[in-house]
Each structure stands twice: as structure tokens, then as C-alpha cells.
Scaffold this motif. Structure first.
Motif, PDB file in Angstrom:
ATOM      1  N   ASP A 133      63.908  39.725  47.041  1.00 50.24           N
ATOM      2  CA  ASP A 133      64.316  41.039  46.369  1.00 50.24           C
ATOM      3  C   ASP A 133      64.911  41.859  47.475  1.00 50.24           C
ATOM      4  OD1 ASP A 133      64.479  42.972  44.279  1.00 50.24           O
ATOM      5  OD2 ASP A 133      62.580  43.822  44.786  1.00 50.24           O
ATOM      6  N   VAL A 134      66.113  42.566  47.166  1.00 51.08           N
ATOM      7  CA  VAL A 134      66.821  43.464  48.059  1.00 51.08           C
ATOM      8  C   VAL A 134      66.920  44.760  47.397  1.00 51.08           C
ATOM      9  CG1 VAL A 134      69.027  43.812  49.466  1.00 51.08           C
ATOM     10  CG2 VAL A 134      68.185  41.264  48.735  1.00 51.08           C
ATOM     11  N   PRO A 135      66.238  45.667  48.130  1.00 50.77           N
ATOM     12  CA  PRO A 135      66.294  47.199  47.338  1.00 50.77           C
ATOM     13  C   PRO A 135      67.528  47.760  47.651  1.00 50.77           C
ATOM     14  CG  PRO A 135      64.316  46.753  48.981  1.00 50.77           C
ATOM     15  CD  PRO A 135      65.217  45.670  48.912  1.00 50.77           C
ATOM     16  N   LEU A 136      68.004  48.459  46.761  1.00 48.41           N
ATOM     17  CA  LEU A 136      69.331  49.413  47.061  1.00 48.41           C
ATOM     18  C   LEU A 136      68.952  50.733  46.470  1.00 48.41           C
ATOM     19  CD1 LEU A 136      72.048  47.105  45.025  1.00 48.41           C
ATOM     20  CD2 LEU A 136      70.927  46.829  47.418  1.00 48.41           C
ATOM     21  N   SER A 156      77.481  39.724  55.252  1.00 49.75           N
ATOM     22  CA  SER A 156      78.382  39.644  56.434  1.00 49.75           C
ATOM     23  C   SER A 156      78.151  38.251  56.821  1.00 49.75           C
ATOM     24  CB  SER A 156      77.732  40.604  57.473  1.00 49.75           C
ATOM     25  OG  SER A 156      76.634  40.612  57.818  1.00 49.75           O
ATOM     26  N   TYR A 157      79.010  37.753  57.306  1.00 47.72           N
ATOM     27  CA  TYR A 157      79.057  36.428  57.917  1.00 47.72           C
ATOM     28  C   TYR A 157      79.652  36.177  59.169  1.00 47.72           C
ATOM     29  CZ  TYR A 157      83.306  35.486  55.123  1.00 47.72           C
ATOM     30  OH  TYR A 157      84.633  35.328  54.721  1.00 47.72           O
ATOM     31  N   GLU A 213      67.964  47.886  53.676  1.00 48.60           N
ATOM     32  CA  GLU A 213      67.602  46.978  54.904  1.00 48.60           C
ATOM     33  C   GLU A 213      68.609  45.918  55.036  1.00 48.60           C
ATOM     34  OE1 GLU A 213      63.785  44.556  54.434  1.00 48.60           O
ATOM     35  OE2 GLU A 213      63.401  46.804  53.699  1.00 48.60           O
ATOM     36  N   SER A 214      68.623  45.655  56.343  1.00 49.43           N
ATOM     37  CA  SER A 214      69.192  44.236  56.698  1.00 49.43           C
ATOM     38  C   SER A 214      68.711  42.880  56.736  1.00 49.43           C
ATOM     39  CB  SER A 214      70.278  44.498  57.896  1.00 49.43           C
ATOM     40  OG  SER A 214      70.958  43.382  58.202  1.00 49.43           O
ATOM     41  N   MET A 215      68.816  41.893  56.231  1.00 47.74           N
ATOM     42  CA  MET A 215      68.196  40.579  56.194  1.00 47.74           C
ATOM     43  C   MET A 215      68.982  39.456  56.637  1.00 47.74           C
ATOM     44  SD  MET A 215      66.044  41.236  52.461  1.00 47.74           S
ATOM     45  CE  MET A 215      65.589  42.656  52.083  1.00 47.74           C
TER      46      MET A 215
END
Length: 129
Positions: free
Chosen positions: A11-14, A24-25, A104-106
Motif C-alpha cells: 500500500d503506497v499512501p498518497l 523511477s528506474y 514516502e519513497s520505497m
């Protein structure tokens, strides 16, 4: 989510007031960072921007930008887009340093390992909650 089973993996909160995220890659040929930015809208996910240093294979760029969407900022190329993505599937690979950033960044490969993931909004909250 896992693309075949639709099982939620992460789960990526926005931000409710600004539901945007970026992926990004490291580009596999040029070994430079590429950042793609997305908005979550009522209609789904829309890619709104891509930032990179070298236009490369498989990217939404062209040296002959007839639509005027490509600008150079601080040594990077930035392309403004309005590209609906009905089915956003990413192939996570440790060598490509895949990251997702919301509030946050993961590091995706560290959290999920290598393999495909599907990115879908699970719920949309209004700024009021």
C-alpha cells in the motif's frame, strides 16, 4: 498488486489533496535515471510527466518534438504528458533500482523482489477524508 491474482502486495499512501506518485528506474541501456510521474484521477491513472537525461529506447520521447512537450531543465529533459494508463504493469528488477514515491519513497525490488507488479488505486479519498 500481483498481476495474475490481484493480491495486494503493498500500500503506497498518497496525499488526498494531491494524489500523485512517481516511478523511477535506471534505464537499462543508458544507465541513467528516469522518473515518470502519475496522477490518480476518478478516471484512473494518468502519466503526466517524464524526466530523464538521455532519450532512450522504449521512452515517450523524440528529438523532433513536434508537439512542444519537451523542455530542458537543469541538464534534464522533461516531457509533459496527458497519457491515460488503463493497466499500469511494471517489471521490477533489482538492477534497475525501481522505486515508487508517494508520501514516502520505497525500493520495490527490496520490498517485493524481482518480477511484474500491477499498480492500481485501491481507494480514492477526498481531502475531507
Amino acid at each position: 498488486m500481483e498481476p495474475r491474482t490481484q493480491r495486494e502486495l503493498l500500500d503506497v499512501p498518497l496525499s488526498p489533496g494531491d494524489p500523485t506518485f512517481s516511478l523511477s528506474y535506471t534505464h537499462s541501456v543508458f544507465h541513467t535515471e528516469v522518473v515518470s510521474e502519475y496522477q490518480v484521477r476518478e478516471s484512473g491513472i494518468v502519466q503526466v510527466r517524464e524526466t530523464f537525461t538521455d532519450p532512450g529506447y522504449g521512452m515517450e520521447s523524440s528529438p523532433d518534438d513536434v508537439k512542444g512537450r519537451l523542455e530542458q531543465i537543469d541538464g534534464h529533459l522533461r516531457m509533459e504528458l496527458e497519457r491515460p494508463i488503463p493497466n499500469l504493469v511494471v517489471r521490477v528488477q533489482r538492477a534497475q533500482n525501481n522505486r515508487i514515491t508517494g508520501l514516502e519513497s520505497m525500493d520495490l525490488s527490496q520490498l517485493l523482489g524481482d518480477g511484474p507488479i500491477a499498480i492500481r488505486p485501491t481507494r480514492i479519498c477526498s481531502p475531507e477524508g
